[in-house]
Design a protein around this motif. Structure first.
Motif, PDB file in Angstrom:
ATOM      1  N   THR A  44      20.572 -32.768  87.900  1.00 50.24           N
ATOM      2  CA  THR A  44      20.483 -31.888  89.079  1.00 50.24           C
ATOM      3  C   THR A  44      21.835 -31.477  89.674  1.00 50.24           C
ATOM      4  N   VAL A  45      22.951 -31.920  89.103  1.00 54.66           N
ATOM      5  CA  VAL A  45      24.252 -31.570  89.677  1.00 54.66           C
ATOM      6  C   VAL A  45      24.479 -30.061  89.617  1.00 54.66           C
ATOM      7  N   GLN A  46      24.247 -29.456  88.471  1.00 52.97           N
ATOM      8  CA  GLN A  46      24.506 -28.021  88.345  1.00 52.97           C
ATOM      9  C   GLN A  46      23.632 -27.213  89.304  1.00 52.97           C
ATOM     10  N   GLU A  47      22.367 -27.577  89.421  1.00 52.89           N
ATOM     11  CA  GLU A  47      21.472 -26.885  90.342  1.00 52.89           C
ATOM     12  C   GLU A  47      21.926 -27.052  91.789  1.00 52.89           C
ATOM     13  N   LEU A 139      25.846 -42.656  95.750  1.00 52.67           N
ATOM     14  CA  LEU A 139      25.568 -43.973  95.182  1.00 52.67           C
ATOM     15  C   LEU A 139      25.258 -43.968  93.690  1.00 52.67           C
ATOM     16  N   CYS A 140      25.222 -42.816  93.059  1.00 53.09           N
ATOM     17  CA  CYS A 140      24.878 -42.761  91.627  1.00 53.09           C
ATOM     18  C   CYS A 140      26.108 -42.899  90.737  1.00 53.09           C
ATOM     19  N   GLY A 141      27.239 -43.241  91.321  1.00 53.48           N
ATOM     20  CA  GLY A 141      28.477 -43.304  90.543  1.00 53.48           C
ATOM     21  C   GLY A 141      29.020 -44.706  90.404  1.00 53.48           C
ATOM     22  N   VAL A 142      30.292 -44.874  90.714  1.00 52.14           N
ATOM     23  CA  VAL A 142      31.035 -46.075  90.365  1.00 52.14           C
ATOM     24  C   VAL A 142      30.867 -47.220  91.372  1.00 52.14           C
ATOM     25  N   HIS A 143      31.149 -46.981  92.657  1.00 53.67           N
ATOM     26  CA  HIS A 143      31.194 -48.079  93.618  1.00 53.67           C
ATOM     27  C   HIS A 143      29.923 -48.196  94.446  1.00 53.67           C
ATOM     28  N   HIS A 144      29.636 -49.417  94.831  1.00 57.01           N
ATOM     29  CA  HIS A 144      28.466 -49.757  95.639  1.00 57.01           C
ATOM     30  C   HIS A 144      28.638 -49.217  97.059  1.00 57.01           C
ATOM     31  N   GLY A 145      27.536 -48.994  97.730  1.00 53.80           N
ATOM     32  CA  GLY A 145      27.542 -48.457  99.084  1.00 53.80           C
ATOM     33  C   GLY A 145      28.360 -49.260 100.073  1.00 53.80           C
ATOM     34  N   VAL A 146      28.366 -50.578  99.939  1.00 54.23           N
ATOM     35  CA  VAL A 146      29.144 -51.423 100.850  1.00 54.23           C
ATOM     36  C   VAL A 146      30.628 -51.071 100.738  1.00 54.23           C
ATOM     37  N   ARG A 147      31.105 -50.901  99.505  1.00 50.17           N
ATOM     38  CA  ARG A 147      32.514 -50.537  99.310  1.00 50.17           C
ATOM     39  C   ARG A 147      32.797 -49.139  99.840  1.00 50.17           C
ATOM     40  N   LEU A 148      31.859 -48.214  99.621  1.00 51.11           N
ATOM     41  CA  LEU A 148      32.055 -46.844 100.097  1.00 51.11           C
ATOM     42  C   LEU A 148      32.112 -46.804 101.619  1.00 51.11           C
ATOM     43  N   ARG A 149      31.199 -47.507 102.284  1.00 48.90           N
ATOM     44  CA  ARG A 149      31.201 -47.566 103.755  1.00 48.90           C
ATOM     45  C   ARG A 149      32.488 -48.202 104.280  1.00 48.90           C
ATOM     46  N   ALA A 150      32.864 -49.321 103.674  1.00 44.44           N
ATOM     47  CA  ALA A 150      34.059 -50.042 104.132  1.00 44.44           C
ATOM     48  C   ALA A 150      35.321 -49.198 103.972  1.00 44.44           C
ATOM     49  N   LEU A 157      24.621 -41.068 100.185  1.00 44.96           N
ATOM     50  CA  LEU A 157      23.528 -40.324  99.580  1.00 44.96           C
ATOM     51  C   LEU A 157      23.169 -40.979  98.255  1.00 44.96           C
ATOM     52  N   GLU A 158      21.873 -41.023  97.938  1.00 42.22           N
ATOM     53  CA  GLU A 158      21.448 -41.597  96.663  1.00 42.22           C
ATOM     54  C   GLU A 158      21.998 -40.793  95.488  1.00 42.22           C
ATOM     55  N   THR A 159      21.899 -39.463  95.564  1.00 44.28           N
ATOM     56  CA  THR A 159      22.369 -38.600  94.485  1.00 44.28           C
ATOM     57  C   THR A 159      23.028 -37.357  95.081  1.00 44.28           C
ATOM     58  N   VAL A 160      23.728 -36.612  94.243  1.00 42.35           N
ATOM     59  CA  VAL A 160      24.347 -35.359  94.664  1.00 42.35           C
ATOM     60  C   VAL A 160      23.276 -34.366  95.112  1.00 42.35           C
ATOM     61  N   ALA A 161      22.083 -34.454  94.529  1.00 36.50           N
ATOM     62  CA  ALA A 161      20.984 -33.547  94.895  1.00 36.50           C
ATOM     63  C   ALA A 161      20.586 -33.686  96.361  1.00 36.50           C
TER      64      ALA A 161
END
Length: 191
Positions: A44-47, A139-150, A157-161
């Motif tokens: 769904t990234v392109q869309e 959250l569909c990529g490399v780092h976990h949400g805790v790291r992203l928030r910190a 977001l769960e996905t780019v969509a």
């Protein structure tokens, strides 16, 4: 993984001397650029990118890839023409330095508060924070949400969509004054 290749290998293998690191980089680049290596998009990234363009958003890329690697990946993924601005780690300091985002903002004549970084690593979030730009973690990529928030993600977001709906909700009157992110859509230069 968010970092430039040299920075990533230096962190993964700090015991490597400069010559050995250059050798590893050379081998990696040959393999990455081989005909059998292909850039793939998450579903769904392109869309989603098409939808954002239709809504008037100006899209840009700040990546740890080299210019040659990004151009190849864009062509393979049929993304040529989607992004008005692109900056690579061989053109500016690698993430988490703010240089790539600052270069894009300058070229786009856009203030930091009118931009948003979307990324999947703590390095993306740190780059955005250092450039004074809001950031959203995916959250569909490399780092976990805790790291992203910190590291500075204002939302996850769960996905780019999920991005178009999040942007619409962020722009709604109910969110006014609650850390609302103002984003640049196609507008005259100097906005």
């Amino acid at each position: 993984i968010g970092l430039g290749l040299h920075e990533a290998l230096s962190r993964l293998f700090p015991e490597l001397d400069a010559q050995r690191l250059r050798d590893w980089l050379s081998v990696y680049r040959r393999r990455y650029m081989s005909p059998s290596s292909r850039a793939l998009l998450f579903p769904t990234v392109q869309e989603t990118l098409q939808q954002l363009l239709k809504q008037g958003y100006v899209l840009a890329v700040a990546t740890g890839k080299s210019r040659r690697g990004l151009d190849r990946a864009m062509t393979q993924a049929n993304l040529d023409g989607y992004f008005r601005y692109t900056r690579c780690a061989d053109e500016a300091a690698s993430k988490p330095a703010p240089d790539m985002v600052e270069d894009i903002l300058l070229r786009a004549a856009t203030r930091p508060e009118r931009a948003l970084v979307i990324g999947d690593t703590e390095y993306d979030m740190a780059m955005a924070r250092a450039a004074g730009v809001a950031a959203v973690g995916v959250l569909c990529g490399v780092h976990h949400g805790v790291r992203l928030r910190a590291s500075g993600a204002s939302a996850l977001l769960e996905t780019v969509a999920d991005l178009p709906a999040w942007l619409a909700a962020s722009a709604s009157p109910e969110r006014s004054g609650q850390g609302k992110v103002r984003l640049r859509k196609h507008a005259p230069q100097g906005d």
